[in-house]
Write an enzyme that holds these catalytic residues in place. Sequence first.
Site, mmCIF file in Angstrom:
data_model
loop_
_atom_site.group_PDB
_atom_site.id
_atom_site.type_symbol
_atom_site.label_atom_id
_atom_site.label_comp_id
_atom_site.label_asym_id
_atom_site.label_seq_id
_atom_site.Cartn_x
_atom_site.Cartn_y
_atom_site.Cartn_z
ATOM 1 N N CYS A 186 58.471 -5.207 51.822
ATOM 2 C CA CYS A 186 59.424 -4.203 52.296
ATOM 3 C C CYS A 186 60.112 -4.666 53.574
ATOM 4 C CB CYS A 186 58.742 -2.843 52.468
ATOM 5 S SG CYS A 186 59.917 -1.466 52.491
ATOM 6 N N HIS A 212 55.971 -2.039 47.262
ATOM 7 C CA HIS A 212 54.708 -2.023 47.997
ATOM 8 C C HIS A 212 53.520 -2.359 47.076
ATOM 9 C CE1 HIS A 212 55.865 -0.490 52.013
ATOM 10 N NE2 HIS A 212 56.939 -0.106 51.339
ATOM 11 N N GLU A 249 50.693 -3.535 47.942
ATOM 12 C CA GLU A 249 49.399 -3.328 48.603
ATOM 13 C C GLU A 249 48.731 -2.027 48.166
ATOM 14 O OE1 GLU A 249 52.225 -0.953 51.124
ATOM 15 O OE2 GLU A 249 52.296 -2.844 50.013
#
Length: 248
Positions: free
Chosen positions: A112, A224, A226
């Site tokens: 990001c 994202h 993660e």
Amino acid sequence: MSEIRKPIIGLVSCKKELAGYQIQALNEFYLQAVKDFGGTPIILPSAIEADELDRVLAVCDGLLFPGSHSNVAPHRYNGAHEEKKKDEGRDELAIQLIRRAIDMNIPCLGICRGFQEMNVALGGSLNPAVHESGFDDHRESESKDFAEKYAAAHPVFVEKGGTFEQWLVSAQWTDTEKFQVNTLHNQGVETLGPTLRVEAKAPDGLIEAFSLPGQKYFVGVQWHPEWAAKQNHFSQILFKEFIMSASQ
């Protein structure tokens, strides 16, 4: 029998205010993802001075540039707009780390804001509001339920002949042309850094991922990965390849 050495991954932190105090902060989702795939995370604050970077990089086997609610200052890429959510300290640290890491062939993963920092560090520019520029609305859901906020929102289409396609073929994916991602951003790539290679695009044509040919691992993604990385198949590939490259 000696223990397997885990690669040390440096993660850039952000300036935040908490109860009147100025602090350095980092979402634990990133730290957990590094740990889950075999790395040892350490946090790199903007207090690190330019003349200390070589010592820092001597310790790090890889670097992760995470997302943030702040944005890269427009003057970094000759942008003409005003930006209220700045973190100039992070800008300076991240951009210098990215450029030095390339020279040293240190694996880098940008997510990001980190993806956008990579593009700026390599001569690209950013669009401050893609939803006002003919693209779809990529902003995050206002839901406080993380499962809803980070839920898959749209597919990305994989570019032919790139690193992502190679990974998907090696993983024996049935569909090597696209996969689903979440979306939590309002800014995006305007012009791509000239040495970067596009790896994936959104259905509206917005660049969602790139790599830098010639590096062990230099990958940026706009979404994202993660979030729930151990449960997402492409996140597994992304982080496994990152940690493996940092281990070499």
